[in-house]
Design a protein around this motif. Structure first.
Motif, PDB file in Angstrom:
ATOM      1  N   GLU A   1      69.013 -36.316 -29.583  1.00  0.00           N
ATOM      2  CA  GLU A   1      67.696 -36.120 -28.981  1.00  0.00           C
ATOM      3  C   GLU A   1      67.488 -37.079 -27.816  1.00  0.00           C
ATOM      4  OE1 GLU A   1      65.477 -33.802 -29.882  1.00  0.00           O
ATOM      5  OE2 GLU A   1      66.701 -33.057 -31.529  1.00  0.00           O
ATOM      6  N   ALA A   2      67.875 -38.355 -27.995  1.00  0.00           N
ATOM      7  CA  ALA A   2      67.668 -39.353 -26.944  1.00  0.00           C
ATOM      8  C   ALA A   2      68.471 -40.613 -27.230  1.00  0.00           C
ATOM      9  CB  ALA A   2      66.192 -39.711 -26.835  1.00  0.00           C
TER      10      ALA A   2
ATOM     11  N   SER B   1      67.842 -38.588 -21.913  1.00  0.00           N
ATOM     12  CA  SER B   1      67.702 -37.334 -22.637  1.00  0.00           C
ATOM     13  C   SER B   1      68.805 -36.384 -22.184  1.00  0.00           C
ATOM     14  CB  SER B   1      66.339 -36.701 -22.346  1.00  0.00           C
ATOM     15  OG  SER B   1      66.317 -35.359 -22.802  1.00  0.00           O
TER      16      SER B   1
ATOM     17  N   GLU C   1      68.774 -33.338 -22.532  1.00  0.00           N
ATOM     18  CA  GLU C   1      68.089 -32.147 -22.038  1.00  0.00           C
ATOM     19  C   GLU C   1      67.624 -32.327 -20.588  1.00  0.00           C
ATOM     20  OE1 GLU C   1      64.481 -29.132 -23.389  1.00  0.00           O
ATOM     21  OE2 GLU C   1      64.966 -30.842 -24.640  1.00  0.00           O
TER      22      GLU C   1
ATOM     23  N   CYS D   1      68.682 -41.521 -31.210  1.00  0.00           N
ATOM     24  CA  CYS D   1      67.793 -40.600 -31.912  1.00  0.00           C
ATOM     25  C   CYS D   1      68.503 -39.255 -32.047  1.00  0.00           C
ATOM     26  CB  CYS D   1      66.499 -40.399 -31.143  1.00  0.00           C
ATOM     27  SG  CYS D   1      65.572 -41.912 -30.858  1.00  0.00           S
ATOM     28  N   VAL D   2      68.705 -38.817 -33.295  1.00  0.00           N
ATOM     29  CA  VAL D   2      69.340 -37.530 -33.535  1.00  0.00           C
ATOM     30  C   VAL D   2      68.414 -36.673 -34.375  1.00  0.00           C
ATOM     31  CG1 VAL D   2      71.706 -38.380 -33.349  1.00  0.00           C
ATOM     32  CG2 VAL D   2      70.587 -38.396 -35.565  1.00  0.00           C
ATOM     33  N   GLY D   3      68.619 -35.374 -34.328  1.00  0.00           N
ATOM     34  CA  GLY D   3      67.815 -34.445 -35.097  1.00  0.00           C
ATOM     35  C   GLY D   3      68.625 -33.226 -35.447  1.00  0.00           C
TER      36      GLY D   3
END
Length: 74
Positions: A23-24, A37, A39, A58-60
Motif C-alpha cells: 500500500e505504501a 505509493s 499507485e 504498509c501492506v494490505g
C-alpha cells in the motif's frame, strides 16, 4: 557509517510478495515523514533509501498464505 547506496524506492516497492499487497512505504527524514505509493509513484516524495535506513511498510490484502518481504540488495 556505511556509504550511501541510494537505492530507488521503486526497488523496495517490488519486494513484498504476493505482488500487489504493498500500500505504501514511509520514511522519516529531516524531521518529516516522506511517502511512496506504488499507485502514484510520480506524486511520491520518498524516492530513494540508503543502507540501514528505516522504512515503515504498509501492506494490505486478503487471502490464504502469508506475505513475505525480501530485502533487496543495496
Amino acid at each position: 557509517m556505511p556509504p550511501a547506496s541510494s537505492t530507488s524506492t521503486a526497488t523496495f516497492a517490488a519486494s513484498p510478495h504476493p505482488l500487489g499487497i504493498l500500500e505504501a512505504l514511509w520514511g522519516f527524514e529531516g524531521g518529516a515523514w516522506l511517502g511512496y505509493s506504488p499507485e502514484f509513484p510520480a506524486a511520491s516524495d520518498l524516492t530513494e533509501k540508503n543502507f540501514l535506513d528505516v522504512v515503515f511498510i504498509c501492506v494490505g490484502g486478503s487471502g490464504p498464505g502469508a506475505a513475505t518481504f525480501t530485502r533487496p540488495t543495496v
